[in-house]
Write a protein that holds these residues in place. Structure first.
Motif, short mmCIF file in Angstrom:
data_model
loop_
_atom_site.label_atom_id
_atom_site.label_comp_id
_atom_site.label_asym_id
_atom_site.label_seq_id
_atom_site.Cartn_x
_atom_site.Cartn_y
_atom_site.Cartn_z
N UNK A 13 0.83 -1.21 0.00
CA UNK A 13 0.00 0.00 0.00
C UNK A 13 0.86 1.26 0.00
N UNK A 14 1.97 1.21 0.70
CA UNK A 14 2.84 2.39 0.75
C UNK A 14 3.35 2.74 -0.64
N UNK A 15 3.79 1.73 -1.38
CA UNK A 15 4.26 1.99 -2.74
C UNK A 15 3.13 2.49 -3.63
N UNK A 16 1.95 1.88 -3.51
CA UNK A 16 0.82 2.28 -4.35
C UNK A 16 0.42 3.71 -4.06
N UNK A 17 0.36 4.08 -2.79
CA UNK A 17 -0.06 5.44 -2.42
C UNK A 17 0.91 6.47 -2.96
N UNK A 18 2.18 6.24 -2.81
CA UNK A 18 3.15 7.24 -3.28
C UNK A 18 3.12 7.34 -4.80
N UNK A 19 3.01 6.19 -5.48
CA UNK A 19 2.92 6.25 -6.93
C UNK A 19 1.61 6.93 -7.38
N UNK A 20 0.55 6.68 -6.66
CA UNK A 20 -0.73 7.30 -7.02
C UNK A 20 -0.65 8.82 -6.96
N UNK A 21 -0.07 9.34 -5.90
CA UNK A 21 0.02 10.79 -5.78
C UNK A 21 0.97 11.39 -6.82
N UNK A 22 2.04 10.67 -7.11
CA UNK A 22 2.96 11.17 -8.15
C UNK A 22 2.25 11.18 -9.50
N UNK A 23 1.58 10.07 -9.82
CA UNK A 23 0.88 10.01 -11.10
C UNK A 23 -0.26 11.03 -11.17
N UNK A 24 -0.95 11.25 -10.06
CA UNK A 24 -2.03 12.23 -10.03
C UNK A 24 -1.48 13.63 -10.27
N UNK A 25 -0.34 13.92 -9.70
CA UNK A 25 0.29 15.22 -9.91
C UNK A 25 0.67 15.41 -11.37
N UNK A 26 1.22 14.36 -11.98
CA UNK A 26 1.61 14.44 -13.39
C UNK A 26 0.39 14.62 -14.28
N UNK A 27 -0.68 13.88 -13.97
CA UNK A 27 -1.91 13.99 -14.77
C UNK A 27 -2.51 15.39 -14.67
N UNK A 28 -2.49 15.95 -13.49
CA UNK A 28 -3.03 17.31 -13.32
C UNK A 28 -2.23 18.32 -14.13
N UNK A 29 -0.95 18.13 -14.19
CA UNK A 29 -0.12 19.03 -14.99
C UNK A 29 -0.43 18.87 -16.47
N UNK A 30 -0.54 17.61 -16.90
CA UNK A 30 -0.79 17.38 -18.32
C UNK A 30 -2.22 17.77 -18.71
N UNK A 31 -3.18 17.60 -17.80
CA UNK A 31 -4.57 17.91 -18.12
C UNK A 31 -4.79 19.40 -18.37
N UNK A 32 -3.98 20.23 -17.78
CA UNK A 32 -4.10 21.67 -17.96
C UNK A 32 -3.32 22.18 -19.17
N UNK A 33 -2.61 21.29 -19.83
CA UNK A 33 -1.86 21.72 -21.02
C UNK A 33 -2.82 21.80 -22.21
N UNK A 34 -2.65 22.76 -23.11
CA UNK A 34 -3.59 22.97 -24.23
C UNK A 34 -3.85 21.74 -25.08
N UNK A 35 -2.86 20.92 -25.43
CA UNK A 35 -3.17 19.79 -26.32
C UNK A 35 -4.07 18.73 -25.69
N UNK A 36 -4.16 18.70 -24.33
CA UNK A 36 -4.90 17.62 -23.68
C UNK A 36 -6.15 18.11 -22.96
N UNK A 37 -6.69 19.28 -23.37
CA UNK A 37 -7.90 19.80 -22.73
C UNK A 37 -9.15 19.26 -23.43
N UNK A 38 -9.24 17.93 -23.36
CA UNK A 38 -10.42 17.31 -23.96
C UNK A 38 -10.98 16.31 -22.97
#
Length: 423
Positions: A13-38
């Motif tokens: 669970x520790x590994x999953x939680x840390x990876x989840x937050x890292x991936x969530x942070x990356x997705x939030x960054x990419x989601x706000x980029x113009x090419x991926x606002x769909x």
């Protein structure tokens, strides 16, 4: 068992939680980029996160299973990527360091080994093997995104009284923060266990060698004592046989002389029998034994035999092999004086020279013509016994005694107790 399951679940669970937050942070960054606002990209991100987290879970479970196979159990010390061992080696620190250095160098895939003998430190890099070969989904495995890193080893030896205490650290070649995101598949546990086994095996082998050497030394000592006993036995019996035969003859022809001869024989035996064949005697005791022997020989040779002794009282307490002085005297009489029609004189002298003592038996008999230059069994036995007892520290020399006769000199080292008594 419940505790073990909880620890395993928490580890995953520790590994999953840390990876989840890292991936969530990356997705939030990419989601706000113009090419991926769909809107249709959201489901794609969710799918990617799900696949990556599944790979994280798979990698963590594989790590736990392999650790359990290696160690036989799971706990906080075995599940981690970083392993520490404290090994007590019952050898001097320098020997312990050499033993540890050899064990690390023989570790599979070890490289870049740096040994600092003065500071008793060892550093090494170890290529991390792929425990289960090539994985077709390696590119999706997040534990490999930072590269297939090496492991490293750091070992120090702390000197103790007669031993060395080893601190062994096996860890990934990456900062401790990476432990929240990746596992090492038990490879550092393998390295720590392998080095510990190698050290234990080498210590056991060293002990076996010491035991074999000790057994060999004891066996050699026993063989040496046996050879000394044999050499001693070769010197003593024939004199006893001849003396008893002479006494038997005198009991019929001259009972008084026979009584004197038996008395000297008893005195001779009193100075002979208490000694062990492998023990050293004292020069004073050997002189008493030799006097008794010469008195017996005087009864046989009459006025043809005379004796002169010049041995300082301070040297009578020195240690020397038993029967050796008598052997030289017996050799002088047998080969020098008995064959000479008029007989002669035997001289016994002792002198100290530094840490050695020279004991000389000289005669004015027939000399080397009949003495055969010291090639008889008696002198050979003396040389062999000196070699077995003292090695190269003692010697026997046989030279001509001008104007006639032979002089045999034994040179032996002073023992500590003999040195104290003789000083």
């Amino acid at each position: 068992m419940d505790v073990l399951v909880m620890k395993s679940v928490f580890f995953v669970a520790r590994l999953v939680v840390f990876w989840f937050f890292v991936l969530l942070f990356v997705v939030l960054l990419l989601a706000n980029s113009p090419p991926l606002r769909y809107r249709d990209t959201a489901s794609m991100f969710v799918l990617i996160i799900f696949l990556i987290l599944m790979m994280v879970v798979t990698s963590a479970v594989t790590h736990l299973r392999r650790v359990r196979l290696i160690a036989g159990h799971l706990d906080d010390s075995t599940m981690g990527n970083r392993q520490r061992r404290q090994i007590e080696i019952p050898l001097e620190a320098g020997e312990a360091f050499d033993l540890l250095d050899a064990a690390i160098r023989e570790l599979p895939r070890s490289e870049d080994v740096e040994s600092a003998r003065d500071s008793l430190q060892i550093r090494a890099k170890v290529q991390r093997p792929k425990a289960y070969g090539t994985n077709p989904f390696e590119r999706l495995d997040p534990s490999l995104w930072f590269g297939h890193v090496r492991n490293q080893i750091f070992a120090t030896v702390t000197p103790r009284e007669g031993s060395g205490s080893v601190t062994l650290i096996c860890e990934p070649e990456a900062g401790a923060w990476t432990d929240w995101f990746r596992v090492d598949d038990g490879t550092n546990l393998e390295n720590a266990e392998a080095i510990t086994r190698a050290v234990t095996r080498r210590i056991a082998e060293k002990r076996r060698q010491e035991q074999r050497r000790a057994a060999q030394t004891e066996s050699e000592k026993e063989r040496t004592v046996a050879r000394l006993n044999l050499l001693h036995a070769q010197v003593e019996p024939h004199f006893l046989y001849n003396t008893l035969a002479s006494a038997q003859y005198l009991t019929r022809t001259d009972p008084l002389q026979a009584d004197h001869m038996l008395g000297h024989l008893i005195h001779y035996l009193r100075h002979s029998l208490p000694q062990r064949d492998d023990a050293l005697s004292l020069l004073g005791d050997e002189l008493e034994r030799t006097r008794a022997y010469l008195e017996i020989m005087r009864l046989r040779m009459g006025p043809r035999l005379s004796l002169q002794i010049d041995v300082p009282d301070t040297l009578r307490a020195i240690a020397m092999p038993p029967m050796m002085l008598q052997t030289l005297v017996e050799n002088a009489i047998k080969h020098g004086l008995e064959p000479k029609p008029g007989g002669g004189t035997v001289w016994i002298l002792a002198r100290r020279d530094g840490d050695t003592v020279a004991i000389t038996v000289a005669d004015d008999g027939r000399g080397f013509n009949d003495a055969a230059g010291g090639t008889g069994i008696g002198l050979k036995n003396v040389r062999e016994r000196l070699r077995l007892i003292y090695g190269s520290e003692a010697s026997l020399s046989v030279v001509s005694n001008a104007p006639e006769g032979v002089a045999a000199t034994i040179t032996i080292p002073l023992r500590n107790d003999s040195t104290d008594n003789a000083s």
